[in-house]
Design a protein around this motif. Structure first.
Motif, PDB file in Angstrom:
ATOM      1  N   GLN A  95      -5.847  -9.809  21.407  1.00  0.00           N
ATOM      2  CA  GLN A  95      -6.410  -9.835  20.068  1.00  0.00           C
ATOM      3  C   GLN A  95      -5.231  -9.799  19.112  1.00  0.00           C
ATOM      4  O   GLN A  95      -4.337  -8.960  19.246  1.00  0.00           O
ATOM      5  CB  GLN A  95      -7.319  -8.636  19.814  1.00  0.00           C
ATOM      6  N   LEU A  96      -5.218 -10.727  18.161  1.00  0.00           N
ATOM      7  CA  LEU A  96      -4.070 -10.779  17.250  1.00  0.00           C
ATOM      8  C   LEU A  96      -4.504 -11.224  15.856  1.00  0.00           C
ATOM      9  O   LEU A  96      -5.609 -11.752  15.675  1.00  0.00           O
ATOM     10  CB  LEU A  96      -2.990 -11.709  17.808  1.00  0.00           C
ATOM     11  N   LYS A  97      -3.593 -11.005  14.913  1.00  0.00           N
ATOM     12  CA  LYS A  97      -3.847 -11.375  13.514  1.00  0.00           C
ATOM     13  C   LYS A  97      -2.520 -11.761  12.895  1.00  0.00           C
ATOM     14  O   LYS A  97      -1.689 -10.911  12.598  1.00  0.00           O
ATOM     15  CB  LYS A  97      -4.463 -10.194  12.761  1.00  0.00           C
ATOM     16  N   THR A  98      -2.293 -13.072  12.720  1.00  0.00           N
ATOM     17  CA  THR A  98      -1.032 -13.544  12.164  1.00  0.00           C
ATOM     18  C   THR A  98      -0.969 -13.257  10.668  1.00  0.00           C
ATOM     19  O   THR A  98      -1.989 -12.992  10.015  1.00  0.00           O
ATOM     20  CB  THR A  98      -0.858 -15.044  12.411  1.00  0.00           C
ATOM     21  N   SER A  99       0.229 -13.336  10.094  1.00  0.00           N
ATOM     22  CA  SER A  99       0.447 -12.934   8.702  1.00  0.00           C
ATOM     23  C   SER A  99      -0.341 -13.775   7.720  1.00  0.00           C
ATOM     24  O   SER A  99      -0.723 -13.290   6.652  1.00  0.00           O
ATOM     25  CB  SER A  99       1.944 -13.000   8.368  1.00  0.00           C
ATOM     26  N   ARG A 100      -0.590 -15.027   8.013  1.00  0.00           N
ATOM     27  CA  ARG A 100      -1.380 -15.889   7.119  1.00  0.00           C
ATOM     28  C   ARG A 100      -2.682 -16.336   7.785  1.00  0.00           C
ATOM     29  O   ARG A 100      -3.340 -17.255   7.296  1.00  0.00           O
ATOM     30  CB  ARG A 100      -0.545 -17.117   6.717  1.00  0.00           C
ATOM     31  N   LEU A 101      -3.017 -15.723   8.942  1.00  0.00           N
ATOM     32  CA  LEU A 101      -4.218 -16.055   9.715  1.00  0.00           C
ATOM     33  C   LEU A 101      -4.195 -17.496  10.217  1.00  0.00           C
ATOM     34  O   LEU A 101      -5.240 -18.053  10.600  1.00  0.00           O
ATOM     35  CB  LEU A 101      -5.495 -15.810   8.901  1.00  0.00           C
ATOM     36  N   ASN A 102      -3.014 -18.092  10.220  1.00  0.00           N
ATOM     37  CA  ASN A 102      -2.883 -19.446  10.755  1.00  0.00           C
ATOM     38  C   ASN A 102      -2.775 -19.401  12.274  1.00  0.00           C
ATOM     39  O   ASN A 102      -2.319 -18.406  12.855  1.00  0.00           O
ATOM     40  CB  ASN A 102      -1.647 -20.133  10.170  1.00  0.00           C
ATOM     41  N   PRO A 103      -3.162 -20.481  12.969  1.00  0.00           N
ATOM     42  CA  PRO A 103      -3.112 -20.482  14.435  1.00  0.00           C
ATOM     43  C   PRO A 103      -1.694 -20.429  14.971  1.00  0.00           C
ATOM     44  O   PRO A 103      -0.720 -20.743  14.267  1.00  0.00           O
ATOM     45  CB  PRO A 103      -3.797 -21.801  14.810  1.00  0.00           C
TER      46      PRO A 103
ATOM     47  N   ASP B 207       9.055 -10.478   2.711  1.00  0.00           N
ATOM     48  CA  ASP B 207       8.953 -10.525   1.251  1.00  0.00           C
ATOM     49  C   ASP B 207       7.755 -11.332   0.781  1.00  0.00           C
ATOM     50  O   ASP B 207       7.594 -11.560  -0.429  1.00  0.00           O
ATOM     51  CB  ASP B 207      10.236 -11.113   0.658  1.00  0.00           C
ATOM     52  N   GLY B 208       6.939 -11.812   1.713  1.00  0.00           N
ATOM     53  CA  GLY B 208       5.751 -12.582   1.346  1.00  0.00           C
ATOM     54  C   GLY B 208       6.011 -14.048   1.131  1.00  0.00           C
ATOM     55  O   GLY B 208       5.129 -14.758   0.623  1.00  0.00           O
ATOM     56  N   ASN B 209       7.195 -14.535   1.487  1.00  0.00           N
ATOM     57  CA  ASN B 209       7.517 -15.948   1.307  1.00  0.00           C
ATOM     58  C   ASN B 209       7.017 -16.769   2.499  1.00  0.00           C
ATOM     59  O   ASN B 209       6.967 -16.299   3.634  1.00  0.00           O
ATOM     60  CB  ASN B 209       9.031 -16.134   1.177  1.00  0.00           C
ATOM     61  N   ASP B 210       6.645 -18.043   2.230  1.00  0.00           N
ATOM     62  CA  ASP B 210       6.244 -18.949   3.298  1.00  0.00           C
ATOM     63  C   ASP B 210       7.401 -19.125   4.279  1.00  0.00           C
ATOM     64  O   ASP B 210       8.546 -19.378   3.868  1.00  0.00           O
ATOM     65  CB  ASP B 210       5.860 -20.316   2.733  1.00  0.00           C
ATOM     66  N   LYS B 211       7.091 -19.031   5.557  1.00  0.00           N
ATOM     67  CA  LYS B 211       8.137 -19.211   6.546  1.00  0.00           C
ATOM     68  C   LYS B 211       7.514 -19.469   7.914  1.00  0.00           C
ATOM     69  O   LYS B 211       6.513 -18.832   8.277  1.00  0.00           O
ATOM     70  CB  LYS B 211       9.045 -17.983   6.623  1.00  0.00           C
ATOM     71  N   ILE B 212       8.103 -20.415   8.662  1.00  0.00           N
ATOM     72  CA  ILE B 212       7.686 -20.610  10.044  1.00  0.00           C
ATOM     73  C   ILE B 212       8.154 -19.397  10.837  1.00  0.00           C
ATOM     74  O   ILE B 212       9.334 -19.068  10.855  1.00  0.00           O
ATOM     75  CB  ILE B 212       8.266 -21.904  10.635  1.00  0.00           C
ATOM     76  N   GLN B 213       7.217 -18.745  11.506  1.00  0.00           N
ATOM     77  CA  GLN B 213       7.515 -17.512  12.201  1.00  0.00           C
ATOM     78  C   GLN B 213       7.358 -17.692  13.722  1.00  0.00           C
ATOM     79  O   GLN B 213       6.500 -18.455  14.185  1.00  0.00           O
ATOM     80  CB  GLN B 213       6.554 -16.403  11.745  1.00  0.00           C
ATOM     81  N   LEU B 214       8.189 -16.987  14.450  1.00  0.00           N
ATOM     82  CA  LEU B 214       8.028 -16.900  15.892  1.00  0.00           C
ATOM     83  C   LEU B 214       6.954 -15.854  16.206  1.00  0.00           C
ATOM     84  O   LEU B 214       6.935 -14.779  15.609  1.00  0.00           O
ATOM     85  CB  LEU B 214       9.331 -16.490  16.568  1.00  0.00           C
TER      86      LEU B 214
END
Length: 621
Positions: A35-43, A98-105
C-alpha cells in the motif's frame, strides 16, 4: 498508517503473511504487495525488479505494468529461478521536499535501511550513486539497454544498494526520493503469493456475505504455512472474509485450518477471550467449491477436511467478531495440511507420437481401491500428466493406465524410469501399464503412439485401339513409387550409396523425380522408393507409414514400347494416419488397322494369284 472509512465497519490497512518453511524448493511465482501513496498521487512507472538467487546471481526483470499512486497494488511475476533477496525501483512524477515538481525515484527497501535513512538524501543513502544518473540508467535499462541493466545487476545491487535489499518473502518499506520519505509498505510477508490487490465490498452490496462488510483475497499456497493475515479495523462488529486459495504445490491438500488471534509470525497469539475476538456465524462458514466438505467449527479455530488437487483452488468464507473499544489489529492464521508422500501413490504419464502429432489423447487410470483425484486427463506430444491415488491399504492397490488409442495409430506402453515407487509387480502389455500390490511412492508410464501402415494400391490397365493383338506390342513396364514417408520393403536413399534391401551400396530406384506430368513439380520429393515390374494389366499393393499431418507419393512409369501412351493417375497420392490411397495408370496403344476379307474374298484372291502365276509360266515357256 491507517485507512479509515466512516461509513463502513472496517478499512483494511495491512495484510501480513508469514510462512516458516517452504514445501518445495522449486521456482514459483513471487508477489510483492504494497500500500503506497506517492507525493503527487501519480502512478509508479518504469519498474525494475532486481532479485538475487541462492547462488548470489542477480537478475533484472522489467515489470510491464504501472502501479497506482494511491492504494493497494501487487507486483506478481514468475521467475525461472528462486529469488531470496530483492530490490524494486521505479519512477513517479512527484515533488521534492520543497514542493517543486520533480521526477522521483520510488524504491521498495529493507525496513531497517528505510528507518535509518529517513530524510537522508539519495546520494548519501546510496554512496557512489546519484539521483539523476540513477534515473537515466533506469530509463535506459527498462528500454532495453543491456549495459545499463548490467550496471544495476552487477554494480548497484551489490554496491551502493547492498544495505537496502530485503528478504524476498519478508517485509519492506516503500520510499520516495530525492530525500528518503516513507510512502508505504508491504501488505504481504511470506512465500505464498497474493495474486491481486485486496478488494473491499461494503455491507449489503452484491458479493458481500451475511450482510457484513467483506474482504476478498486471492492467494497461492506454496507451503503448509502458517500464513498470517492481519486486518487493521476501524470499529467493532462482524466482518467476513472471502478467500480463494490455490494449491501451488505438487502434493494434494487434505486439510485447511483458520485460527484467530493477534500478532504475526513468531509474535502470533491465539485469542484467549472469545467475548473480545472470535469466529462467528457458524452456519454461514463454508468452503464453497466442495473441495473441503467437512467443517469443524469452534470460536477460535476452524478446520476444513477434504481433498484439493495440485493446481486446484478452494474458496473459504468465514466471519470474525471483534469487541474492543479501540482501533485494533486482528490476525487470521491459516495452515494447509498436505498428503504425505508415504500415504499416496503417484503415476507420471508421458506421451510421445513418433510422427510429432500434436493432438491431445485421453489417458486414464483404473484402480481397484483408493481415492483418485482425477481418473482421466488429456495429454499431447511431449507433455506429462500425473495421477494421484490416496486412502488405500499398502499392498492392496492395483492400477492400470491406458489411453484411448487414436485412429490410425498403435500404442506401446513402457515403465522404464520408475520414480521410486514400491509395488509387487510392474508390467506392460498391449492394453497398458499395470501396477499391482502397490505399497506407495512414485511410478512412471510411457505411452508411445506409432502410425499404422496404410495401403497404396496402384492399378495398371491397358486399352488397345484398332485391330491387332497384344502379340504385336511389348506390354512390359516398370513402375517406381516415390514417397516422402517410409515404404515397407522399399529403398531409403534412391540413387547412391545406402543400405537397401539388397545390401550396402545398392543403387535402388535411381534418380528421384524432379517433375510430374500434371504439375511440372515433384509432389513427394520422396526419399523412399520401390520398383514394380509387370506385363499387362495388374494390381500392385505397397505398404507405407504416414507422417503427420499427411504424406505424399507419386508413381513414375517406364514403358518398354515407345508406341504406348501413358495416362498416369498416380501423380499426386495423399495419405495420412489410418487413410491410404489408390490410383490407376492406363496404357493405351493405337493401330491404323488392316482391311479383312471374308472367305469368298479370300478364295477369289487365291484364284487370282494362281491365275497370275499360270500366265507368267506360259509366258516364260
Amino acid at each position: 498508517m491507517k485507512t479509515r472509512n466512516t461509513r463502513h465497519l472496517f478499512g483494511v490497512l495491512a495484510i501480513c503473511l508469514t510462512t516458516f518453511f517452504a514445501l518445495t524448493a522449486q521456482a514459483a511465482p513471487v508477489s510483492y504487495a504494497a500500500q503506497l501513496k506517492t507525493s503527487r498521487l501519480n502512478p509508479v512507472t518504469d519498474i525494475l525488479i532486481l532479485e538475487a538467487d541462492a547462488e548470489g546471481t542477480v537478475h533484472g526483470t522489467v515489470y510491464p505494468d504501472d502501479l497506482p499512486g494511491d492504494g493497494y497494488s501487487v507486483i506478481l511475476h514468475d521467475p525461472a529461478y528462486q529469488p531470496v533477496r530483492s530490490l524494486i525501483i521505479g519512477l513517479t512524477n512527484g515533488e521534492d521536499a520543497d514542493g517543486n515538481d520533480k521526477i522521483q525515484l520510488v524504491m521498495f527497501l529493507a525496513d531497517e535501511f528505510a528507518a535509518a535513512n529517513q530524510s537522508v538524501n539519495y546520494s548519501t543513502a546510496f554512496p557512489g550513486a546519484k539521483h539523476s544518473l540513477t534515473i537515466d540508467s533506469l530509463l535506459a535499462a527498462v528500454a532495453g539497454d543491456a549495459a545499463q541493466m548490467a550496471w544495476f545487476t552487477d554494480t548497484f545491487f551489490t554496491g551502493p544498494a547492498a544495505a537496502a535489499v530485503f528478504d524476498t518473502h519478508g517485509s519492506f518499506t516503500v520510499a520516495e526520493f530525492t530525500a528518503l520519505d516513507t510512502i508505504g509498505g508491504a501488505i504481504t510477508v511470506g512465500d505464498w503469493t497474493l495474486n491481486s490487490p485486496f478488494t473491499y465490498i461494503p455491507p449489503g452490496s452484491p458479493g458481500s456475505h451475511g450482510g457484513a462488510p467483506t474482504g476478498v483475497l486471492d492467494e497461492g499456497a506454496v507451503s503448509p504455512g502458517p500464513f498470517d493475515i492481519e486486518f487493521s479495523l476501524d470499529d467493532n462488529g462482524i466482518f467476513s472474509v472471502d478467500k480463494t486459495v490455490q494449491n501451488d504445490t505438487k502434493l494434494p491438500m487434505v486439510g485447511f485450518t483458520l485460527e484467530v488471534g493477534t500478532g504475526t509470525g513468531p509474535d502470533f497469539v491465539a485469542s484467549a477471550n472469545a467475548s473480545i475476538l472470535q469466529f462467528t456465524n457458524e452456519g454461514l462458514t463454508e468452503e464453497t467449491t466442495g473441495a473441503f466438505p467437512v467443517v469443524d467449527f469452534t470460536s477460535t479455530l476452524i478446520s476444513f477436511d477434504g481433498l484439493l488437487a495440485p493446481g486446484a483452488s478452494a474458496n473459504f468464507v468465514f466471519f470474525v467478531l471483534t469487541n474492543t473499544s479501540r482501533a485494533h489489529e486482528v490476525t487470521v492464521r491459516q495452515r494447509a495440511i498436505y498428503q504425505s508422500e508415504e500415504d499416496r501413490a503417484t503415476f507420471l504419464v508421458t506421451k510421445d507420437f513418433t510422427d510429432g502429432n500434436p493432438n491431445e489423447v485421453e489417458v486414464s487410470i483404473d484402480c481397484n481401491t483408493g481415492l483418485l483425484l482425477d481418473q482421466s486427463k488429456d495429454i499431447s506430444e511431449g507433455e506429462s500428466v500425473e495421477f494421484v491415488v490416496t486412502e488405500f491399504d499398502a499392498g492392496e492397490l492395483n492400477c492400470e493406465i491406458s489411453e484411448v488409442v487414436p485412429a490410425g495409430y498403435s500404442a506401446t506402453y513402457g515403465v522404464e524410469g520408475n520414480q521410486g515407487g514400491s509395488a509387487g509387480g510392474i508390467t506392460t502389455d498391449d492394453e497398458g501399464c499395470q501396477f499391482t500390490e502397490v505399497v506407495g511412492g512414485a511410478f512412471a508410464c510411457q505411452i508411445v503412439n506409432t502410425p499404422d501402415r496404410v495401403d497404396i494400391v496402384i492399378t495398371k490397365e491397358w486399352v488397345i485401339e484398332g485391330s491387332s493383338t497384344t502379340q504385336d506390342i511389348d506390354t512390359r513396364y516398370r513402375l517406381t513409387l516415390y514417397c516422402d514417408a517410409e515404404i515397407i520393403d522399399g529403398y531409403n536413399g534412391g540413387f547412391g550409396t545406402f543400405d537397401g534391401p539388397a545390401g550396402p551400396g545398392q543403387i535402388g530406384c535411381g534418380f528421384f523425380p524432379t517433375a510430374n506430368a500434371d504439375s511440372g513439380e515433384s509432389v513427394s520429393g520422396g526419399s523412399w522408393c520401390k520398383d514394380f515390374y509387370g506385363d499387362g494389366p495388374e494390381v500392385f499393393p505397397a505398404e507405407v507409414i504416414p507422417e503427420y499431418p499427411e504424406s505424399h507419393c507419386e508413381v513414375v512409369e517406364m514403358a518398354y514400347d515407345n508406341a504406348v501412351e501413358v495416362d498416369n493417375g498416380c501423380g499426386n497420392l495423399v495419405f495420412s494416419a489410418g487413410q491410404g490411397a489408390s490410383c490407376t495408370i492406363t496404357n493405351t496403344v493405337f493401330f491404323e488397322g488392316i482391311p479383312t476379307l471374308n472367305h469368298y474374298g479370300m478364295a477369289l484372291l487365291v484364284l487370282t494369284m494362281l491365275g497370275i502365276g499360270l500366265v507368267g509360266f506360259r509366258r516364260f515357256v
